[in-house]
Design a protein around this motif. Structure first.
Motif, PDB file in Angstrom:
ATOM      1  N   ARG A   1     -17.288 -12.104   5.082  1.00 42.91           N
ATOM      2  CA  ARG A   1     -18.161 -10.931   5.009  1.00 42.91           C
ATOM      3  C   ARG A   1     -19.392 -11.213   4.149  1.00 42.91           C
ATOM      4  NH1 ARG A   1     -15.579  -5.193   3.694  1.00 42.91           N
ATOM      5  NH2 ARG A   1     -15.005  -5.335   5.883  1.00 42.91           N
ATOM      6  N   GLY A   2     -19.229 -12.005   3.096  1.00 42.89           N
ATOM      7  CA  GLY A   2     -20.353 -12.353   2.217  1.00 42.89           C
ATOM      8  C   GLY A   2     -20.722 -13.811   2.393  1.00 42.89           C
ATOM      9  N   ALA A   3     -21.362 -14.380   1.350  1.00 38.71           N
ATOM     10  CA  ALA A   3     -21.671 -15.808   1.368  1.00 38.71           C
ATOM     11  C   ALA A   3     -20.400 -16.573   1.012  1.00 38.71           C
ATOM     12  CB  ALA A   3     -22.775 -16.109   0.363  1.00 38.71           C
ATOM     13  N   LEU A   4     -20.243 -17.772   1.546  1.00 39.84           N
ATOM     14  CA  LEU A   4     -19.027 -18.561   1.321  1.00 39.84           C
ATOM     15  C   LEU A   4     -18.849 -18.846  -0.172  1.00 39.84           C
ATOM     16  CD1 LEU A   4     -16.665 -20.142   2.634  1.00 39.84           C
ATOM     17  CD2 LEU A   4     -18.166 -22.137   2.627  1.00 39.84           C
ATOM     18  N   GLY A   5     -17.691 -18.424  -0.708  1.00 41.81           N
ATOM     19  CA  GLY A   5     -17.397 -18.708  -2.120  1.00 41.81           C
ATOM     20  C   GLY A   5     -18.392 -18.098  -3.079  1.00 41.81           C
ATOM     21  N   ASP A   6     -18.900 -16.902  -2.725  1.00 44.49           N
ATOM     22  CA  ASP A   6     -19.971 -16.324  -3.542  1.00 44.49           C
ATOM     23  C   ASP A   6     -19.532 -15.924  -4.956  1.00 44.49           C
ATOM     24  OD1 ASP A   6     -18.442 -14.149  -2.822  1.00 44.49           O
ATOM     25  OD2 ASP A   6     -20.002 -13.154  -1.644  1.00 44.49           O
ATOM     26  N   TRP A   7     -18.239 -15.933  -5.219  1.00 47.28           N
ATOM     27  CA  TRP A   7     -17.760 -15.599  -6.563  1.00 47.28           C
ATOM     28  C   TRP A   7     -17.561 -16.852  -7.428  1.00 47.28           C
ATOM     29  CZ3 TRP A   7     -14.716 -16.240  -2.356  1.00 47.28           C
ATOM     30  CH2 TRP A   7     -13.620 -17.076  -2.491  1.00 47.28           C
ATOM     31  N   LEU A   8     -17.690 -18.030  -6.819  1.00 45.07           N
ATOM     32  CA  LEU A   8     -17.425 -19.285  -7.532  1.00 45.07           C
ATOM     33  C   LEU A   8     -18.633 -19.735  -8.358  1.00 45.07           C
ATOM     34  CD1 LEU A   8     -15.773 -21.170  -4.534  1.00 45.07           C
ATOM     35  CD2 LEU A   8     -14.549 -20.312  -6.551  1.00 45.07           C
ATOM     36  N   SER A   9     -18.388 -20.684  -9.257  1.00 44.75           N
ATOM     37  CA  SER A   9     -19.494 -21.306  -9.980  1.00 44.75           C
ATOM     38  C   SER A   9     -20.273 -22.187  -8.988  1.00 44.75           C
ATOM     39  CB  SER A   9     -18.946 -22.187 -11.106  1.00 44.75           C
ATOM     40  OG  SER A   9     -18.203 -23.266 -10.546  1.00 44.75           O
ATOM     41  N   PRO A  10     -21.529 -22.554  -9.312  1.00 44.41           N
ATOM     42  CA  PRO A  10     -22.287 -23.431  -8.401  1.00 44.41           C
ATOM     43  C   PRO A  10     -21.517 -24.709  -8.066  1.00 44.41           C
ATOM     44  CG  PRO A  10     -23.748 -22.533 -10.073  1.00 44.41           C
ATOM     45  CD  PRO A  10     -22.358 -22.092 -10.438  1.00 44.41           C
ATOM     46  N   LYS A  11     -20.845 -25.309  -9.055  1.00 46.43           N
ATOM     47  CA  LYS A  11     -20.083 -26.537  -8.788  1.00 46.43           C
ATOM     48  C   LYS A  11     -18.936 -26.255  -7.821  1.00 46.43           C
ATOM     49  CE  LYS A  11     -17.222 -30.143 -10.867  1.00 46.43           C
ATOM     50  NZ  LYS A  11     -16.567 -30.679 -12.074  1.00 46.43           N
TER      51      LYS A  11
END
Length: 445
Positions: A223-233
């Motif tokens: 629904r959102g961006a892939l892994g949008d809750w993760l850190s940039p790494k």
């Protein structure tokens, strides 16, 4: 030994009934048994199947991996915990009884409408581990309690998307994972498989299937961006692994319908020989049918000791409970929340019954552990209230770490005090007067 009967001398065992034997319920039952004297309490654990189900491994089961059986009869041998293989059909929080029916021999809940309810649902064969209570010809039995630990957990949440309940597969429990395994095994090369939901369950399902079946066309709709809750790494590593496994990702995509061979999204139709639905969990519906105080989603509202805000003799843990974490944010439905909630509830109940001080530990998060197939993983370190820190562990080491976490969680169910020796204390609190005797009161184990 008499169970649950009032003896002439006015002292009878305090009846603790734990319903649901997922991570939270099984740990709470075992921990209570190690904290309290057997002559003072009768602990009954009600579950629909005889084995502990490692819910965090259902994506592995779905691709054909064999999981080690973990029978409760071994896990609770010698502890005094009595297992009832039965399905909970109702809870009377005012009359202090739980209605149960013997589990179906196959334990399955049928395809389509199957939402996998019955705690950690699945195949079940009654092995004659009995308990107290009376049954009628209708097969419904009333189990009286003095203290109830409600741990019925959750099942998949279709969000009422048209066709999802009829055509999509779930991996929230064993029956769903086994149905999906059969369906995947029947697919020929090149067939499209769509995983709906970009959360932890969706990521684990998509990567596991793509790794086990490189011949299939695996797509993830988030629904959102892939892994949008993760850190940039963390997000970079996730994209790299998904690309390496050949998974097509549709971001910012909402699925509006599921058919037998396709899904409909806000961007159009997509072929899907198999659709796997992983858009979060829904609390077991029984709580909302009781007088217990619940939130809009049907989770039981509890205080810091996991005690119901409306019924002091009920404790709720795991996915079924709405507990506040750091920053007054509700804890997410996860093994990481359920295990410390189980410890807290068991210790609170034991303290209340033995007249000792109830310890309260802050419930907080440390990391999110995501398996990305068998060879890759992602450990995202988080703040106490579950927000990503910059640090993340990736690759084979993360896969190894995640495997240790899964093994550790299962070990923790069999070792609910984490191998720390405990003293069983005598109870000082007498059970409150029982409601008028039911036929169940007359039966002994």
């Amino acid at each position: 030994m008499q169970h649950g009967n009032a003896h002439g001398h006015g002292h009878r065992q305090h009846r603790i009934v734990v319903i649901g034997a997922g991570y939270a319920g099984a740990i709470a039952a075992g921990r209570l048994a190690r904290r309290l004297r057997r002559e003072d309490v009768a602990i009954t654990l009600v579950n629909a199947e005889p084995d502990f189900v490692e819910r965090v491994r259902m994506h592995q089961l779905a691709v054909g991996q064999e999981l080690r059986p973990r029978p409760f009869s071994e896990m609770f041998a010698g502890t005094g915990v009595r297992l009832r293989l039965a399905r909970v059909t109702a809870v009377d929080a005012d009359g202090r009884t739980v209605s149960i029916t013997e589990a179906e021999p196959d334990g399955s809940s049928g395809p389509g409408a199957a939402n996998g309810f019955g705690s950690s649902d699945g195949s079940s064969a009654s092995d004659g581990l009995g308990g107290s209570g009376a049954s009628s010809n209708s097969g419904v039995e009333e189990l009286p309690y003095d203290t109830l630990v409600y741990a019925l957990g959750s099942a998949w949440n279709t969000h009422d998307v048209p066709g999802s309940a009829d055509h999509a597969h779930d991996i929230a429990g064993r029956p769903g994972a086994l149905r999906l395994r059969e369906r995947l095994a029947a697919l020929g090369a090149g067939q499209p498989v769509v995983v709906v939901g970009g959360g932890l369950t969706g990521l684990e399902a998509a990567t596991e299937i793509a790794e086990a079946r490189p011949d299939l066309e695996v797509t993830l709709a988030a629904r959102g961006a892939l892994g949008d809750w993760l850190s940039p790494k963390g997000a970079r590593h996730l994209r790299k692994v998904m690309a390496g496994l050949g998974i097509t990702v549709h971001e910012n995509t909402t699925v509006t319908g599921v058919g037998a061979d396709r899904i409909t999204t806000t961007a159009g139709e997509m072929p899907a020989a198999v659709t796997i639905w992983t858009t979060g969990f829904a609390a077991h519906p029984i709580a909302q049918a009781t007088t217990l105080k619940t939130d809009a989603t049907g989770r039981i509202e509890v205080d810091g000791t996991m005690r119901s805000l409306s019924h002091p003799d009920v404790y709720a843990i795991g996915d079924a409970a709405l507990a506040q974490g750091p920053g007054d944010k509700p804890l997410r439905m996860s093994c990481a929340s359920g295990v410390p909630m189980a410890w807290q509830a068991a210790d609170s109940i034991a303290a209340r019954l033995t007249g000792t001080k109830s310890p309260t530990a802050p419930l907080r998060y440390f990391n999110q552990c995501i398996s990305l197939g068998r060879k890759e993983g992602l450990i995202q370190y988080v703040t106490a209230d579950d927000r990503a820190r910059t640090a993340a562990l990736t690759g084979r080491l993360a896969a190894f770490y995640k495997e240790l976490v899964c093994k550790g969680a299962a070990w923790g169910v069999a070792n609910p005090t984490l191998a720390v020796p405990t003293r069983r204390r005598p109870t000082v609190v007498r059970p409150t007067p029982t409601p008028p005797p039911t036929p169940a009161e007359a039966t002994t184990a």
